[in-house]
Design a protein around this motif. Sequence first.
Motif, mmCIF file in Angstrom:
data_model
loop_
_atom_site.group_PDB
_atom_site.id
_atom_site.type_symbol
_atom_site.label_atom_id
_atom_site.label_comp_id
_atom_site.label_asym_id
_atom_site.label_seq_id
_atom_site.Cartn_x
_atom_site.Cartn_y
_atom_site.Cartn_z
ATOM 1 N N LEU A 32 1.020 -1.263 0.050
ATOM 2 C CA LEU A 32 0.070 -0.017 -0.001
ATOM 3 C C LEU A 32 0.853 1.197 -0.024
ATOM 4 N N GLY A 33 0.910 2.032 -1.151
ATOM 5 C CA GLY A 33 1.345 3.186 -1.110
ATOM 6 C C GLY A 33 0.587 4.599 -0.718
ATOM 7 N N GLY A 34 1.343 5.588 -0.666
ATOM 8 C CA GLY A 34 0.787 6.669 -0.291
ATOM 9 C C GLY A 34 1.149 7.190 1.236
ATOM 10 N N TYR A 35 1.698 6.594 1.855
ATOM 11 C CA TYR A 35 2.467 7.435 3.171
ATOM 12 C C TYR A 35 3.506 8.352 2.933
ATOM 13 N N SER A 36 3.020 9.453 2.418
ATOM 14 C CA SER A 36 3.624 10.314 1.433
ATOM 15 C C SER A 36 3.332 11.765 1.802
ATOM 16 N N ALA A 37 4.332 12.729 1.207
ATOM 17 C CA ALA A 37 4.252 14.051 1.458
ATOM 18 C C ALA A 37 4.731 14.634 0.283
ATOM 19 N N VAL A 38 3.889 15.890 -0.142
ATOM 20 C CA VAL A 38 4.434 16.511 -1.435
ATOM 21 C C VAL A 38 4.768 17.923 -0.974
ATOM 22 N N VAL A 39 6.104 18.226 -1.052
ATOM 23 C CA VAL A 39 6.853 19.492 -0.339
ATOM 24 C C VAL A 39 7.778 19.955 -1.336
ATOM 25 N N SER A 40 7.450 20.190 -2.549
ATOM 26 C CA SER A 40 8.106 20.766 -3.718
ATOM 27 C C SER A 40 8.500 22.181 -3.755
ATOM 28 N N LYS A 41 7.731 22.791 -2.833
ATOM 29 C CA LYS A 41 7.782 24.226 -2.650
ATOM 30 C C LYS A 41 8.085 24.648 -1.288
ATOM 31 N N GLY A 42 7.513 23.820 -0.245
ATOM 32 C CA GLY A 42 7.369 24.054 1.264
ATOM 33 C C GLY A 42 7.089 23.082 1.858
ATOM 34 N N ILE A 43 7.196 23.183 3.142
ATOM 35 C CA ILE A 43 7.165 22.081 4.343
ATOM 36 C C ILE A 43 6.105 22.733 5.159
ATOM 37 N N THR A 44 4.955 22.014 5.251
ATOM 38 C CA THR A 44 4.069 22.244 6.249
ATOM 39 C C THR A 44 4.450 21.562 7.710
ATOM 40 N N LEU A 46 9.904 16.345 -3.702
ATOM 41 C CA LEU A 46 10.628 17.605 -3.084
ATOM 42 C C LEU A 46 11.164 18.524 -4.146
ATOM 43 N N GLY A 47 10.728 18.183 -5.500
ATOM 44 C CA GLY A 47 10.827 19.306 -6.391
ATOM 45 C C GLY A 47 10.066 19.119 -7.518
ATOM 46 N N SER A 48 10.012 20.067 -8.386
ATOM 47 C CA SER A 48 9.375 19.965 -9.738
ATOM 48 C C SER A 48 9.945 21.112 -10.634
ATOM 49 N N THR A 49 9.606 20.961 -11.818
ATOM 50 C CA THR A 49 10.137 21.829 -13.109
ATOM 51 C C THR A 49 9.449 23.008 -12.670
ATOM 52 N N LYS A 50 7.985 23.147 -12.132
ATOM 53 C CA LYS A 50 7.355 24.499 -12.076
ATOM 54 C C LYS A 50 7.876 25.288 -10.985
ATOM 55 N N THR A 51 8.428 24.468 -9.862
ATOM 56 C CA THR A 51 8.648 24.943 -8.489
ATOM 57 C C THR A 51 10.157 25.110 -8.040
ATOM 58 N N GLY A 52 10.894 24.455 -8.680
ATOM 59 C CA GLY A 52 12.205 24.363 -8.212
ATOM 60 C C GLY A 52 12.690 23.060 -7.149
ATOM 61 N N LEU A 53 13.639 23.094 -6.688
ATOM 62 C CA LEU A 53 14.059 21.959 -5.596
ATOM 63 C C LEU A 53 13.786 22.806 -4.311
ATOM 64 N N ASN A 54 13.369 21.809 -3.315
ATOM 65 C CA ASN A 54 13.002 22.358 -1.980
ATOM 66 C C ASN A 54 14.488 21.761 -1.285
ATOM 67 N N MET A 55 15.548 22.550 -0.924
ATOM 68 C CA MET A 55 16.639 21.902 -0.561
ATOM 69 C C MET A 55 16.628 21.793 1.002
ATOM 70 N N ASP A 56 15.708 22.565 1.511
ATOM 71 C CA ASP A 56 15.626 22.050 3.054
ATOM 72 C C ASP A 56 14.757 20.491 3.190
ATOM 73 N N ALA A 57 14.000 20.359 2.096
ATOM 74 C CA ALA A 57 13.436 18.858 2.219
ATOM 75 C C ALA A 57 14.369 18.046 1.831
ATOM 76 N N VAL A 58 15.544 18.337 0.786
ATOM 77 C CA VAL A 58 16.646 17.389 0.313
ATOM 78 C C VAL A 58 17.193 17.025 1.514
#
Length: 454
Positions: free
Chosen positions: A114-126, A152-164
């Motif tokens: 089962l997948g989806g234990y996930s976070a989408v943080v390409s621009k910032g981290i809540t 933690l990144g996308s072509t549209k938002t760049g790379l969230n290096m804090d998340a990296v």
Amino acid sequence: MFDMFEVIETNEMIDKDLLDVRTITIGISLLDCIDMDLNKLCDNIYRKITRAAKDLVKVGDDISRDFGVPIVNKRISVTPIALIGASACKSVEDFVHIAKTLDKAARDTGVNFLGGYSAVVSKGITVADRLLMESIPQALSETDFVCSSVNLGSTKTGLNMDAVRLMGKIVKETAKITADKDSIGCAKLVVFCNAPDDNPFMAGAFHGVTEADTIINVGVSGPGVVRAALKQARNKDFEVLCETIKKTAFKITRVGQLVAREASKRLGIPFGIIDLSLAPTPSVGDSVAEILQEIGLERVGAPGTTAALALLNDQVKKGGVMASSYVGGLSGAFIPVSEDQGMIDAVNAGALTLEKLEAMTCVCSVGLDMIAIPGDTSEETIAGIIADEAAIGMINQKTTAVRVIPVIGKVEGEVVEFGGLLGYAPIMPVNNFSCERFVNRGGRIPAPIHSFKN
């Protein structure tokens, strides 16, 4: 509809060339499960998943029997849990409680993962994103079926290096907390740039917020079929080679289309996409590396490898899109090391290095996948590997990912055995010159200039 010739040809591909449908994955939205009370939230999640997926395994087995098509895995993907748990979760332990609920639902429905234990943080981290990310090591060590991913990144938002930087630490902690099982927790953790919403393959599957309430996504596979077809094109020119790959990809995808439509009808759930990736297994002959060698390489990693892989990936997509109106996910060629005997052999022969694999990821489906590295690799170095791969995805407008396994207690040249579809892997050397000052700068790498399209 399949004609009799296609049926006979398909049976031969299954019997002789290891053709299979790698997964039927049911995507389930958990947005309507959100509640501020954690126990109520978990109860909602469990009931939603078990209700939606209660017949998935049976239907998959029935289709496999009725049509004679091996269906290797039945899986579930859910809405990124950082979103679902935001209202109720105030601590790492709260998110782990959700992970255990997901694990119970997966066990009770009989699925493989089962997948989806996930976070989408390409621009910032809540706050919720950070709590989920920090909970990943414990969650993966205390569950059997749950898979985790972070975009933690996308072509549209760049790379969230804090998340990296944080994910370098999380990968290393996951390795340590599952050290007694050769750090296998890291095999269930993927770090993405440009992650798709409809990927049916683990460990990176999640059900994007753009998707319907429930959906059926199917992932097909068939490296052995492509390799067998290319034997007939040996020493032919590139035009013949490309036509052979396209035609074979069309046939493989047709099988997936048949299974997807039938699963959709029997489950009463809309059909989403076919992911027409060539996904290898440790079985002899079921190898992407061996396809590349059939194209003309002595070993994967030799000069020409990236060009050969680019050709393969493109022709697979061109052939596959003609066989289905709905192609999505990752689609192309996977190059995991531990799951591909040809890749393992190339590493052992000294032909394939981590740096060459990184170059290959510029033109394949995903990225650095199922690569075992020394257990003493620093979290900063892991973060640097993640940053490099994410940058490739960001600049090239493609999905890239990292699934590396720093195997605690193992050093370069040793071998780690994961078992099953995960296979085994030699521990590959890593460049240990420091990138610590780079990854510790913090902030974001801006999106590339070509991202500004509105």
